[in-house]
Structures are given as C-alpha cells and as structure tokens.
Design an enzyme around this catalytic site. Structure first.
Site, PDB file in Angstrom:
ATOM      1  N   LYS A  71       0.752  -1.493  -0.178  1.00 13.64           N
ATOM      2  CA  LYS A  71       0.184   0.059  -0.261  1.00 13.64           C
ATOM      3  C   LYS A  71       0.807   1.296  -0.115  1.00 13.64           C
ATOM      4  O   LYS A  71       0.402   2.072  -0.660  1.00 13.64           O
ATOM      5  CB  LYS A  71      -0.563   0.259   1.185  1.00 13.64           C
ATOM      6  CG  LYS A  71      -2.190   1.688   1.208  1.00 13.64           C
ATOM      7  CD  LYS A  71      -2.778   1.420   0.015  1.00 13.64           C
ATOM      8  CE  LYS A  71      -4.282   1.855   0.292  1.00 13.64           C
ATOM      9  NZ  LYS A  71      -3.806   3.729   1.147  1.00 13.64           N
ATOM     10  N   GLU A 131       0.557   6.980  -6.689  1.00  9.56           N
ATOM     11  CA  GLU A 131      -0.507   7.748  -6.988  1.00  9.56           C
ATOM     12  C   GLU A 131      -0.211   8.843  -7.305  1.00  9.56           C
ATOM     13  O   GLU A 131      -0.446  10.132  -7.595  1.00  9.56           O
ATOM     14  CB  GLU A 131      -1.828   7.139  -5.708  1.00  9.56           C
ATOM     15  CG  GLU A 131      -2.638   8.218  -5.545  1.00  9.56           C
ATOM     16  CD  GLU A 131      -3.666   7.863  -4.242  1.00  9.56           C
ATOM     17  OE1 GLU A 131      -3.265   9.016  -3.291  1.00  9.56           O
ATOM     18  OE2 GLU A 131      -3.913   6.619  -4.115  1.00  9.56           O
TER      19      GLU A 131
END
Length: 311
Positions: free
Chosen positions: A175, A182
């Site tokens: 993550k 991102e």
C-alpha cells in the site's frame, strides 16, 4: 462472520455498511459515541460498544477486531485491547495507513501472546462502499484465513481486488508503494492540464479535453474521471487552494527507495512538488486537490475571496 470495527470515520463507517450488507455482524466502536449510536440506529446487525472492554465482551472467541484508526493511535489501541482481555487465538487487523516496519513489530509483539495480526493496505476512499475496496493483505496463512470472509465482502469481488500478498508488514508495504505511484500519476495529470491551461491563445476547454480522454485514450483512468468531474464545476475549482498535503506514505516510499538504492525519480519529484505547493499558488495544485477530494474525501483547504489560502 462476526467482527468488531474500531474507528468509524469516512472509511470505517462505510466498511461497516458494506460488511453488514453482505450478511456480517458488527460490533462498532469509536471515540465519538454519537458516531457509534448513529451507525447502530441506521443499520441492523450493528451492535454499539461503549469502550474496548465492551467490544471484547460482545465478541466470541476467536475474536476479530479491525482497526481503522490513524496510524499514530494503533499501538495505543492494541495496548487497550490487550488490557481489555484480548486472548490467545484472537485476531487484530490494522486496515489503516501504518508504516510496514511498525506492522512487522506489532505482529511479532502480538505473536508472543498467541494473538494473530493482519495488516491490510486499504484503497478505495469514499467510493469503497459502492465499488469495493482494494485490499493488500499481509500476515500468516492462519491469520488471513480467519478474516477471509470479511475480506471477500469488502473487496470489489470475492476473487478480485484483494489478495494475500505476503507475511506481516507486506500489506502495508504494498500500500505504501501504491500511494507513492499515486502521487506520480496525479502529478503528471496536474502538470499536463496546467500546461494546456497556460496556452491561452488556443482557449482550450479543459473539461472537454478530459472528457475526450476518458474514452479510448491510453491515459484514461479513475483519476482522469475525477479531473473531468472537477473541471465540470468551475465554481468549485475557484474555491480550492493549491496547498497539497501528503499523508506520509509518499515519504515512506522514497525512504525505502533510498534504503534499497532503487531509482524512483518520478515518485520523488511528485512528493517534492507537494512541498512546493505549500509555497506559491498553482493551477496544478488545485487539480491535485480536486482529485484528492474526489477519491478520498480528504479535507481540502479553501481560498478566501482574495484567492489566498484560508488558514
């Protein structure tokens, strides 16, 4: 299955809603009693708890307790759960944005007491209730098996959008890198649209451009959809500041790249550009904020009537 959700913020409450919709029973607790009572009144199969001792009392063993609290409160929450009576064979899941090294340490600590630990990198933001959450899960096979029914319900599909990616810490590590990527994607979009916005003689309709790219283009994505939504509301764009926060995971990604001597120039520069946004206004920063608000419901600083960032 029956499990507890600790932390009923933007994601925690919606995760409860998605789990209940798929037939699970939830014991819910938050430091805000109003949030607990409101969710219990809204949903069947949600039992409110008044504290962590009450959470433990309302679960049968082996207990599964899912934490959706800010990473700085995870250790204190685990301490309180242990004091409240967490027992051998029980399971703690950390679904927040914790540092993977801390997750490894927490797993080792709980293992000494015979308690399972799972770290779940969780993506999906405020849209997870409707679309499902992307879940990157770390832990032992036995630990993951205990929570697998809930994972299948939270994910977009029983066999899609989630996976057991490795041992304890692996979920939060994946993550972390996800969030680093991102940052880079968001920065690339923001810079490209700022470049087009600066070509004033062409009078480009950037909302139109975004809509064109949404269909058939190799750069189409959910982030582009969020840009199109934002550009379709000029009034909303005018209220946004260009001050862009970072949650910490982008920094951890760069630290890991440095530790491993792996070049990640795009990810590093994207993080640096967020720092830059805190100094001078820019159109790109406004677009970054529009995307962050769109996918995660993040709090965004507003501008005052002069265009300055409101404190």
């Amino acid at each position: 299955m029956k499990l507890a959700m600790i932390g009923l913020g933007k994601m925690g409450a919606n995760m409860v809603r998605r789990l209940v919709k798929d037939g699970h029973e939830l014991v819910a607790y938050d430091v805000s009693a109003a949030a607990v009572n409101a969710l219990a009144a809204e949903l069947e199969n949600v039992t409110p708890a008044t504290g962590l001792a009450d959470v433990i009392a309302k679960l049968d063993g082996p207990r599964a307790v899912w934490l959706m609290v800010p990473h700085r409160f995870v250790d204190a929450s685990i301490d309180d759960l242990l004091a409240a009576g967490l027992e051998r064979g029980d399971l703690v899941i950390d679904g927040g944005n914790s540092n993977y090294k801390e997750s490894q340490a927490r797993a080792a600590r709980l293992a000494e007491a015979g308690i399972h630990f799972v770290d779940s990198g969780t993506s999906g933001g405020v849209w997870g209730l409707e679309n499902g959450y992307s879940l990157m899960v770390g832990g032992s096979d036995a630990a993951v098996a205990l929570i697998e029914p809930a994972l299948k319900s939270l994910a977009p599909g029983a066999d899609t959008g989630w996976g057991h990616v490795g041992p304890a810490g692996a979920g939060h590590y994946v993550k972390m890198v996800h969030n680093g990527i991102e940052y880079g994607l968001m920065q690339a979009y923001a810079e490209g649209f700022e470049l087009m916005q600066s070509r004033e003689e062409m009078q480009l309709d950037l909302h139109q451009v975004a809509q064109i790219w949404q269909h058939g283009s190799v750069v189409r994505s959910w982030l582009l959809d969020l840009i199109a939504d934002a550009l379709g509301d000029a009034t909303h764009m005018e209220t946004l500041s260009d001050y862009v926060d970072d949650s910490g995971e982008g920094r951890w990604t760069i630290h890991d790249a440095i530790d491993q001597a792996v070049p990640t120039p795009v990810l590093a520069l994207a993080l640096q550009m967020r720092f830059r946004s805190r100094q001078d206004p820019s159109y790109a920063g406004k677009l970054l904020n529009a995307m962050r608000a769109g996918f995660g419901g993040h709090a965004i600083r507003q501008t005052d009537s002069t265009g300055d960032t409101a404190s």
